[in-house]
Design a protein around this motif. Structure first.
Motif, PDB file in Angstrom:
ATOM      1  N   ARG A  73       0.836  -1.213   0.000  1.00 31.47           N
ATOM      2  CA  ARG A  73       0.000   0.000   0.000  1.00 31.47           C
ATOM      3  C   ARG A  73       0.866   1.257   0.000  1.00 31.47           C
ATOM      4  NH1 ARG A  73      -1.444   4.262  -0.493  1.00 31.47           N
ATOM      5  NH2 ARG A  73      -3.296   5.269   0.291  1.00 31.47           N
TER       6      ARG A  73
ATOM      7  N   PRO B 173      -3.335   3.505  -4.025  1.00 31.03           N
ATOM      8  CA  PRO B 173      -4.362   3.078  -3.055  1.00 31.03           C
ATOM      9  C   PRO B 173      -5.247   1.980  -3.634  1.00 31.03           C
ATOM     10  CG  PRO B 173      -4.281   5.465  -3.241  1.00 31.03           C
ATOM     11  CD  PRO B 173      -3.403   4.922  -4.331  1.00 31.03           C
TER      12      PRO B 173
ATOM     13  N   TRP C 219      -7.376  -4.839   1.991  1.00 34.12           N
ATOM     14  CA  TRP C 219      -7.495  -4.462   3.402  1.00 34.12           C
ATOM     15  C   TRP C 219      -8.330  -5.464   4.183  1.00 34.12           C
ATOM     16  CZ3 TRP C 219      -3.705  -1.918   4.865  1.00 34.12           C
ATOM     17  CH2 TRP C 219      -3.137  -0.916   4.081  1.00 34.12           C
TER      18      TRP C 219
END
Length: 124
Positions: free
Chosen positions: A91, A96, A103
């Protein structure tokens, strides 16, 4: 180390491992990877499949050989934290990414590691 924590994490690795062995292309699809060649499917089967099943087996062995449990649990927890750290580093280096899958799985890895080691820390 709670037996239920070991069982839950072992079942997670077993599920991931079996899925990786049976359906390697489907397992990596959420990560935008394409396992469309024998070489790529072999890699997925080895890293996600065989490694996952082996991790589950070692965790499962601690249920009948409790003397192994502290070392195995610590090793698996560190492995999980290493996986999560790799995602965090990615990351920082890459653009992003969305919550799922990166995540989400980072969270799963951190929670699984904590579930394994927190009973030891709390009881110490």
């Amino acid at each position: 180390m709670g037996t239920s924590a070991v069982v839950v994490v072992a079942v997670f690795f077993l599920g991931m491992g079996l899925y990786g062995l049976v359906a390697p292309a489907a397992l990596v699809r959420p990560f935008a990877l394409v396992a469309d060649r024998p070489e790529s499917r072999s890699e997925v089967r080895a890293v996600y499949g065989g490694f996952g099943v082996a991790t589950a087996a070692v965790l499962g062995a601690t249920l009948v050989l409790p003397g192994m449990r502290p070392g195995v649990v610590l090793t698996v927890a560190v492995m999980l934290l290493g996986m999560a750290a790799g995602r965090v580093i990615s990351r920082l280096v890459d653009r992003p990414v969305a919550l799922y899958p990166i995540w989400f799985y980072c969270g799963v890895e951190v929670v699984a590691a904590l579930v394994l080691v927190l009973p030891t820390i709390v009881l110490a």
